[in-house]
Design a protein around this motif. Structure first.
Motif, PDB file in Angstrom:
ATOM      1  N   GLN A 174      41.615  46.190  43.463  1.00  0.00           N
ATOM      2  CA  GLN A 174      41.343  46.026  44.883  1.00  0.00           C
ATOM      3  C   GLN A 174      40.273  44.958  45.056  1.00  0.00           C
ATOM      4  O   GLN A 174      39.250  44.981  44.376  1.00  0.00           O
ATOM      5  N   GLN A 175      40.521  44.048  45.988  1.00  0.00           N
ATOM      6  CA  GLN A 175      39.601  42.943  46.217  1.00  0.00           C
ATOM      7  C   GLN A 175      39.293  42.843  47.708  1.00  0.00           C
ATOM      8  O   GLN A 175      40.195  42.920  48.541  1.00  0.00           O
ATOM      9  N   PHE A 176      38.013  42.658  48.018  1.00  0.00           N
ATOM     10  CA  PHE A 176      37.573  42.416  49.386  1.00  0.00           C
ATOM     11  C   PHE A 176      36.848  41.067  49.396  1.00  0.00           C
ATOM     12  O   PHE A 176      36.084  40.769  48.474  1.00  0.00           O
ATOM     13  N   SER A 227      41.203  41.528  52.513  1.00  0.00           N
ATOM     14  CA  SER A 227      41.263  42.260  51.252  1.00  0.00           C
ATOM     15  C   SER A 227      42.642  42.119  50.637  1.00  0.00           C
ATOM     16  O   SER A 227      43.618  41.792  51.329  1.00  0.00           O
TER      17      SER A 227
END
Length: 734
Positions: A507-509, A544
């Motif tokens: 998961q990337q924000f 995200s």
């Protein structure tokens, strides 16, 4: 004291046992695999393979387990040892569980990668549509570059989208038809192996035209096998593609292949467009050692066509012509392009890398158009010719280094365009020149330096960047006797800063910010209009990338973009149209899902609000700026020899002029395909516009005059979209 001693002993032990390891990842044919994700399951350290499939990973020790993954290949584990740490990956049916969300600014490109893997690509329009939210339209007989729409922009043919192929720029500065003109038809779609895209201008290696974004295509270094593809369809459509592997031996040292394409198409028009196109690509890749890669490629493209042009709605409503008729069917053009590139990649000691390339393009262009019919010349008509000959030279070199916490790169480059006979003239029936409006020579040079860094701190990655550009513009007006070169120059610094927060669960924000620009045409830059030569853009993205499960990827984004001055050189009229400051804001949503084994779903939704800042409310719409777009598709991959796809796209209504009293009507189109492979043969059927919808592919608010009219009339002019269109393909591999 005892506590300090214990800490020192512990740290010393870690330093003693922690090592740097390297290895090579290849496929079953011995071909190196770049871009493979390699992660230490014990320490969390990760790396990606380079151009030769080599990975280098730190914070590791003998006995640690590495997870090795790449979309389209089986995942594998490797236990580090004192001996070889090479590994071979086996190909498998495409699956999203092999997708890794990377700790980088480029992570969104995985959505285009999934598109490329799960959707057939047979044209340059298909290539551009791999970018989520990007729409295209053709309005000049199939030979002219496509009109592009992205993030609230009518990009025309490339004014606000930078496009490259293997590092070769596609956009043409100070082009006879318009600033940034990008004709991608010289690319054979079957040779494309990867695509990277970025929306906004958040990377320091993004320069001119990268305001709405950039797209980079990579062609294959190697063919698994040779093949011949024959395509036949309605409207006298014929296409033949041949791809020959010149080095079938599985050495992995040298790869060479030749690809050719021939296309002919009359289109659905009453006056056949007679589109003819020939493409050829030769590419050689050699790896003298594990740390070297040398690539040479050369391509040739030639095309000519007729066109029925943009037609006025009133002519269709009155019965004067049909939707596929023409007011002036003598439009059309011819163009050719010869490209040569050479690139050298070298892995140096201490995790340094050196990458250099040089390129050359010889380009010819000639286009005949008639947008206003008889408004300017009631007798001979308003046909115009735009023409140029161009030599394009460029080179760049980059040094980069990877360390435990910081990766950085410095790159310098130069591009020079030498344009001769840049012409805008009034003509009749493509044979008679009535008047030269503009005729001149252009020399335009852009030198640049950019610095990029990726700084890791815990789960955060900070990505600062700076790009420095110097432009030199020269224009000689050849209509004036003995006219000297008029010159201008400009310098611009474009800082960038992005922050990425990466969890342990894919998961990337992110928040991305940066300045960019699009340059003015040389013909306008050298004149004292009091306008900025390199107007800035400023953008920001907040979003995200969430790999919710092994079978689901989601990318929501909110964005904003400001342009200091929006203008382009309108080659159709030989003038500059400034529109002052503008702002755009919106939201994007992309979803990729694996519904079942071999069954994929994709959808992209975009909303954009585009307005001129300096105009009063109600008169500040930006013509043709998309507001709503939506695409969705189902793809079946390699199920008992079958593959199939169903793809729909919707472009909503748009303002055709500043006060929105003319509407460019939206459309909703569905395409389908089904293929069956057995042995060395693959049969396919493609259907464009499955439900035979009547739609307008491109639309403009234009003031024109028909032969029997007393005064010009401003209304919607359009090119009709393709009706139901069936094509069949036969591919033989050997």
């Amino acid at each position: 004291m005892k506590t300090i001693l214990i800490i020192l002993i512990t740290l010393t032990g870690q330093l003693a046992w922690s090592q740097n390891f390297s290895g090579k990842v290849t496929d079953e044919q011995g071909q190196p695999l770049p871009g493979v994700t390699v992660q230490n399951l014990q320490t969390g350290a990760y790396s990606h393979t380079d151009f030769n499939g080599v990975y280098r990973i730190s914070e590791s020790q003998i006995g640690d387990s590495l997870k090795v993954s790449l979309m389209g290949f089986e995942k594998a584990n490797l236990v580090l040892s004192e001996n070889s740490n090479d590994i071979v990956l086996s190909q498998k049916t495409i699956s999203l569980d092999g997708v890794e969300v990377r700790r980088s600014i480029d992570a969104q490109s995985i959505f285009a990668d999934v598109n490329l893997q799960t959707n057939p690509v047979n044209s340059s329009q298909d290539l551009l549509r791999l970018v989520p939210g990007l729409f295209t339209g053709q309005h000049a007989g199939g030979g002219k570059a496509e009109q592009i729409f992205l993030r609230g922009f009518d990009i025309d043919h490339g004014t606000d989208l930078f496009i490259s192929v293997d590092g070769l720029p596609v956009n043409m500065v100070s082009h006879a038809h318009g600033q940034g003109y990008s004709d991608l038809h010289f690319v054979i779609p079957e040779t494309v192996e990867g695509v990277e895209f970025s929306k906004g201008s958040y990377k320091a290696d993004q320069g001119n035209f990268a305001t709405a974004g950039s797209v980079s295509f990579q062609t294959k270094d190697h063919l698994d096998q040779s093949n011949v593809k024959l395509e036949y369809g309605q409207f006298n459509h014929r296409r033949l593609v041949g791809m020959l592997n010149l080095t079938p031996q599985k050495s992995g040292k040298t790869d060479a292949y030749l690809a050719t394409e021939y296309l002919y198409d009359d289109g659905p028009f009453e006056s056949p467009q007679k589109l003819g196109r020939f493409n050829a690509l030769a590419k050689v890749t050699t790896r003298p050692g594990q740390d070297d890669k040398l690539t040479f490629s050369s391509s040739y493209f030639d095309s000519d066509w007729n066109a029925s042009g943009q037609i006025p709605q009133r002519a269709v409503n009155s019965g004067l012509i049909t939707r596929f008729g023409a007011i002036d069917d003598t439009e059309g053009g011819a163009t050719s392009r010869l490209n040569s590139t050479i690139a050298y990649d070298k892995a140096l000691q201490n995790q340094w890398s050196w990458n250099s390339k040089a390129y050359y393009t010889y380009y010819d262009f000639e286009l005949y158009s008639n947008f206003t019919f008889f408004a300017a010349n009631p007798v001979a008509g308003d046909q115009i010719r735009q023409k140029e000959h161009r030599n394009l030279f460029g080179a760049e070199t980059a040094f980069s280094k990877e360390t435990k916490r910081v990766n950085y790169e410095i790159k310098a480059g130069l591009r020079s365009d030498l344009i001769r006979g840049n012409q805008l003239a009034r003509t009749q029936n493509k044979t008679l020149t009535l008047e030269n409006i503009y005729l001149g020579d252009i020399n335009e040079t852009n030198a640049f330096v950019n610095l990029d860094a990726e700084i890791s701190a815990a789960q955060f990655t900070f990505i600062p960047g700076l790009r420095l550009d110097q432009f030199l513009f020269n224009y000689r007006d050849n209509l004036g006797s003995g006219s000297p070169m008029n010159s201008d120059q400009a310098f611009l610094a474009s800082p960038k800063l992005s922050v990425v927060y990466q969890t342990e669960k894919n998961q990337q924000f992110f928040i991305k910010t940066g300045y960019g620009y699009h340059s003015n045409d040389s013909r306008a830059a050298v004149q004292n209009f009091g306008r900025k030569t390199l107007p800035r853009s400023f953008g920001a993205d907040l979003g995200s990338i969430l790999k919710v499960s092994d079978k689901l990827l989601i990318n929501p984004t909110l964005w904003y973009l400001y342009l200091q001055q929006e203008f382009v050189y309108v080659g159709d009229e030989g003038i500059v149209e400034p529109s002052g400051r503008t702002r755009r804001m919106g939201a994007d949503l992309s979803v990729r899902a694996e519904l079942a084994q071999s069954l994929f779903f994709d959808t992209d939704f975009t909303y954009s609000n585009a307005r001129s800042i300096d105009d009063p409310a109600g008169q500040n719409y930006i013509p043709l700026a998309p507001q709503f777009t939506w695409t969705a598709g189902l793809s079946l991959m390699d199920f008992k020899g079958f593959s199939a796809g169903l793809k729909t796209r919707m472009l909503g209504n748009r303002p055709a002029n500043e006060d929105y009293n003319l509407v460019a009507e939206g459309y909703w189109i569905t395409d389908a395909n089904v293929n069956y492979a057995f042995g060395k043969i693959k049969l396919g059927v493609q259907v464009q516009n499955l439900f035979n919808t009547s739609w307008n592919e491109t639309q403009f608010a234009t003031e024109s005059r028909l032969r029997n009219e007393l005064n010009p009339v401003e209304e919607i002019h359009f090119t009709p979209g393709t009706p139901f269109n069936l094509r069949t393909t036969l591919t033989y591999s050997f």
